[in-house]
Scaffold this motif. Structure first.
Motif, PDB file in Angstrom:
ATOM      1  N   TYR A 196       0.707  -1.341   0.017  1.00 14.99           N
ATOM      2  CA  TYR A 196       0.055   0.011  -0.103  1.00 14.99           C
ATOM      3  C   TYR A 196       0.846   1.238  -0.029  1.00 14.99           C
ATOM      4  O   TYR A 196       1.627   1.468   1.036  1.00 14.99           O
ATOM      5  CB  TYR A 196      -0.989   0.183   1.281  1.00 14.99           C
ATOM      6  N   LYS A 197       0.918   1.903  -1.211  1.00 14.82           N
ATOM      7  CA  LYS A 197       2.044   2.979  -1.268  1.00 14.82           C
ATOM      8  C   LYS A 197       1.576   4.353  -0.389  1.00 14.82           C
ATOM      9  O   LYS A 197       2.398   4.679   0.364  1.00 14.82           O
ATOM     10  CB  LYS A 197       1.860   3.728  -2.713  1.00 14.82           C
ATOM     11  N   GLU A 198       0.197   4.349  -0.271  1.00 13.19           N
ATOM     12  CA  GLU A 198      -0.247   5.569   0.570  1.00 13.19           C
ATOM     13  C   GLU A 198      -1.254   5.148   1.785  1.00 13.19           C
ATOM     14  O   GLU A 198      -2.478   5.153   1.375  1.00 13.19           O
ATOM     15  CB  GLU A 198      -0.945   6.857  -0.043  1.00 13.19           C
ATOM     16  N   ALA A 199      -0.612   4.525   2.742  1.00 16.39           N
ATOM     17  CA  ALA A 199      -1.583   4.031   3.811  1.00 16.39           C
ATOM     18  C   ALA A 199      -1.705   5.203   4.908  1.00 16.39           C
ATOM     19  O   ALA A 199      -2.311   4.967   5.964  1.00 16.39           O
ATOM     20  CB  ALA A 199      -0.422   3.020   4.637  1.00 16.39           C
ATOM     21  N   GLU A 200      -1.799   6.196   4.432  1.00 17.03           N
ATOM     22  CA  GLU A 200      -2.142   7.666   5.102  1.00 17.03           C
ATOM     23  C   GLU A 200      -3.394   7.819   5.150  1.00 17.03           C
ATOM     24  O   GLU A 200      -4.109   8.231   6.193  1.00 17.03           O
ATOM     25  CB  GLU A 200      -1.463   8.882   4.447  1.00 17.03           C
ATOM     26  N   THR A 201      -4.154   7.471   4.281  1.00 15.56           N
ATOM     27  CA  THR A 201      -5.787   7.704   4.156  1.00 15.56           C
ATOM     28  C   THR A 201      -6.396   6.422   3.789  1.00 15.56           C
ATOM     29  O   THR A 201      -6.039   5.609   2.824  1.00 15.56           O
ATOM     30  CB  THR A 201      -6.211   8.606   2.723  1.00 15.56           C
ATOM     31  N   PRO A 202      -7.432   6.105   4.717  1.00 15.27           N
ATOM     32  CA  PRO A 202      -8.059   4.608   4.548  1.00 15.27           C
ATOM     33  C   PRO A 202      -9.145   4.658   3.546  1.00 15.27           C
ATOM     34  O   PRO A 202     -10.442   5.183   3.654  1.00 15.27           O
ATOM     35  CB  PRO A 202      -8.551   4.538   5.937  1.00 15.27           C
ATOM     36  N   ASP A 203      -8.746   4.485   2.311  1.00 21.03           N
ATOM     37  CA  ASP A 203      -9.612   4.522   1.057  1.00 21.03           C
ATOM     38  C   ASP A 203     -10.185   3.041   1.067  1.00 21.03           C
ATOM     39  O   ASP A 203      -9.967   2.135   1.886  1.00 21.03           O
ATOM     40  CB  ASP A 203      -8.762   4.723  -0.238  1.00 21.03           C
ATOM     41  N   GLU A 204     -11.295   2.842   0.353  1.00 20.02           N
ATOM     42  CA  GLU A 204     -12.365   1.784   0.224  1.00 20.02           C
ATOM     43  C   GLU A 204     -11.251   0.561   0.169  1.00 20.02           C
ATOM     44  O   GLU A 204     -11.643  -0.502   1.038  1.00 20.02           O
ATOM     45  CB  GLU A 204     -13.291   1.715  -0.831  1.00 20.02           C
ATOM     46  N   ARG A 205     -10.249   0.406  -0.608  1.00 22.28           N
ATOM     47  CA  ARG A 205      -9.455  -0.669  -1.132  1.00 22.28           C
ATOM     48  C   ARG A 205      -8.565  -0.990   0.223  1.00 22.28           C
ATOM     49  O   ARG A 205      -8.795  -2.253   0.724  1.00 22.28           O
ATOM     50  CB  ARG A 205      -8.342  -0.185  -2.236  1.00 22.28           C
ATOM     51  N   LEU A 206      -8.025  -0.068   0.972  1.00 22.67           N
ATOM     52  CA  LEU A 206      -7.340  -0.205   2.134  1.00 22.67           C
ATOM     53  C   LEU A 206      -8.082  -0.953   3.425  1.00 22.67           C
ATOM     54  O   LEU A 206      -7.997  -1.775   3.881  1.00 22.67           O
ATOM     55  CB  LEU A 206      -6.604   0.718   2.676  1.00 22.67           C
TER      56      LEU A 206
ATOM     57  N   ASP B  49     -11.306  -2.522   2.890  1.00 20.89           N
ATOM     58  CA  ASP B  49     -11.650  -3.779   2.663  1.00 20.89           C
ATOM     59  C   ASP B  49     -10.539  -4.780   2.850  1.00 20.89           C
ATOM     60  O   ASP B  49     -10.863  -5.809   3.062  1.00 20.89           O
ATOM     61  CB  ASP B  49     -12.415  -3.862   1.357  1.00 20.89           C
ATOM     62  N   ALA B  50      -9.526  -4.443   2.660  1.00 24.49           N
ATOM     63  CA  ALA B  50      -8.073  -5.303   2.708  1.00 24.49           C
ATOM     64  C   ALA B  50      -8.011  -5.433   4.343  1.00 24.49           C
ATOM     65  O   ALA B  50      -7.443  -6.678   4.834  1.00 24.49           O
ATOM     66  CB  ALA B  50      -7.028  -4.841   2.224  1.00 24.49           C
ATOM     67  N   ILE B  51      -8.013  -4.452   5.208  1.00 24.68           N
ATOM     68  CA  ILE B  51      -7.744  -4.847   6.547  1.00 24.68           C
ATOM     69  C   ILE B  51      -8.828  -5.063   7.412  1.00 24.68           C
ATOM     70  O   ILE B  51      -8.541  -5.566   8.760  1.00 24.68           O
ATOM     71  CB  ILE B  51      -6.758  -3.622   7.297  1.00 24.68           C
ATOM     72  N   VAL B  52     -10.198  -4.726   7.349  1.00 16.99           N
ATOM     73  CA  VAL B  52     -11.233  -4.721   8.109  1.00 16.99           C
ATOM     74  C   VAL B  52     -12.360  -5.439   7.525  1.00 16.99           C
ATOM     75  O   VAL B  52     -12.645  -5.074   6.352  1.00 16.99           O
ATOM     76  CB  VAL B  52     -11.907  -3.468   8.463  1.00 16.99           C
ATOM     77  N   ALA B  53     -12.734  -6.618   7.980  1.00 18.23           N
ATOM     78  CA  ALA B  53     -13.843  -7.419   7.599  1.00 18.23           C
ATOM     79  C   ALA B  53     -15.013  -6.887   8.116  1.00 18.23           C
ATOM     80  O   ALA B  53     -15.034  -6.825   9.279  1.00 18.23           O
ATOM     81  CB  ALA B  53     -13.777  -9.206   7.897  1.00 18.23           C
ATOM     82  N   HIS B  54     -15.739  -6.682   7.124  1.00 19.73           N
ATOM     83  CA  HIS B  54     -17.011  -5.740   7.686  1.00 19.73           C
ATOM     84  C   HIS B  54     -18.335  -6.383   6.709  1.00 19.73           C
ATOM     85  O   HIS B  54     -18.116  -6.878   5.633  1.00 19.73           O
ATOM     86  CB  HIS B  54     -16.923  -4.286   7.580  1.00 19.73           C
ATOM     87  N   GLY B  55     -19.455  -6.070   7.081  1.00 22.90           N
ATOM     88  CA  GLY B  55     -20.636  -6.356   6.548  1.00 22.90           C
ATOM     89  C   GLY B  55     -21.291  -7.536   7.157  1.00 22.90           C
ATOM     90  O   GLY B  55     -21.021  -7.887   8.482  1.00 22.90           O
ATOM     91  N   PRO B  56     -22.316  -8.257   6.677  1.00 19.82           N
ATOM     92  CA  PRO B  56     -23.108  -9.617   7.174  1.00 19.82           C
ATOM     93  C   PRO B  56     -21.941 -10.570   7.654  1.00 19.82           C
ATOM     94  O   PRO B  56     -20.749 -10.660   7.307  1.00 19.82           O
ATOM     95  CB  PRO B  56     -24.003  -9.833   5.890  1.00 19.82           C
ATOM     96  N   ALA B  57     -22.428 -11.394   8.662  1.00 23.35           N
ATOM     97  CA  ALA B  57     -21.780 -12.546   9.393  1.00 23.35           C
ATOM     98  C   ALA B  57     -21.050 -13.263   8.380  1.00 23.35           C
ATOM     99  O   ALA B  57     -19.909 -13.770   8.578  1.00 23.35           O
ATOM    100  CB  ALA B  57     -22.431 -13.198  10.363  1.00 23.35           C
ATOM    101  N   LYS B  58     -21.989 -13.619   7.272  1.00 25.60           N
ATOM    102  CA  LYS B  58     -21.477 -14.657   6.264  1.00 25.60           C
ATOM    103  C   LYS B  58     -20.219 -14.016   5.719  1.00 25.60           C
ATOM    104  O   LYS B  58     -19.365 -14.784   5.254  1.00 25.60           O
ATOM    105  CB  LYS B  58     -22.470 -14.853   5.285  1.00 25.60           C
ATOM    106  N   GLU B  59     -20.128 -12.702   5.377  1.00 27.00           N
ATOM    107  CA  GLU B  59     -18.768 -12.207   4.753  1.00 27.00           C
ATOM    108  C   GLU B  59     -17.670 -12.158   5.625  1.00 27.00           C
ATOM    109  O   GLU B  59     -16.565 -12.413   5.003  1.00 27.00           O
ATOM    110  CB  GLU B  59     -19.054 -10.873   4.377  1.00 27.00           C
ATOM    111  N   ILE B  60     -17.889 -12.176   6.784  1.00 25.36           N
ATOM    112  CA  ILE B  60     -16.708 -12.038   7.816  1.00 25.36           C
ATOM    113  C   ILE B  60     -16.185 -13.509   7.818  1.00 25.36           C
ATOM    114  O   ILE B  60     -15.043 -13.926   8.190  1.00 25.36           O
ATOM    115  CB  ILE B  60     -17.357 -11.397   9.226  1.00 25.36           C
ATOM    116  N   VAL B  61     -17.351 -14.441   8.083  1.00 22.11           N
ATOM    117  CA  VAL B  61     -16.922 -15.762   8.193  1.00 22.11           C
ATOM    118  C   VAL B  61     -16.167 -16.328   6.953  1.00 22.11           C
ATOM    119  O   VAL B  61     -15.106 -17.027   6.843  1.00 22.11           O
ATOM    120  CB  VAL B  61     -18.195 -16.738   8.389  1.00 22.11           C
ATOM    121  N   HIS B  62     -16.424 -15.843   5.709  1.00 20.44           N
ATOM    122  CA  HIS B  62     -15.835 -16.201   4.358  1.00 20.44           C
ATOM    123  C   HIS B  62     -14.370 -15.451   4.570  1.00 20.44           C
ATOM    124  O   HIS B  62     -13.138 -16.090   4.360  1.00 20.44           O
ATOM    125  CB  HIS B  62     -16.440 -15.404   3.279  1.00 20.44           C
TER     126      HIS B  62
END
Length: 101
Positions: A37-47, A49-62
């Protein structure tokens, strides 16, 4: 394909994830740069999604299963809520029902 807009629940969890990522990024910038991650200063959507599992339980389980499939022998989970001073027992119970099958 969908409309490209997140559901209200998905949008809320993404915003909570983004705020949490912004608060924790100062301690993880070097690690994130090492991961590409070149610019880890700003938490954009890609970053987020990469470091925080969020959403419905089935997505977190996945996401958890993905780490286990990749060879992890454990996965640490931190449940984020919009009310950080309230114990998230109900949320843990809901997530556990999906993880412990």
């Amino acid at each position: 394909m969908g409309s490209g807009r997140a559901s209200p629940d998905r949008a809320q969890t993404a915003e909570l994830a983004r705020a949490t990522a912004a608060a924790t990024l100062p301690n993880r910038r070097t690690f994130l740069r090492d991961l590409g991650y070149k610019e880890a200063e700003t938490p954009d959507e890609r970053l987020v999604d990469a470091i925080v599992a969020h959403g419905p339980a089935k997505e977190i389980v996945h996401r958890v299963q993905g780490h286990l499939d990749a060879g992890a022998d454990h996965v640490s989970l931190h449940l984020l809520t919009a009310t950080p001073n309230t114990p998230p027992a109900r949320q843990w119970e809901q997530l556990a029902a999906h993880l412990l099958v």
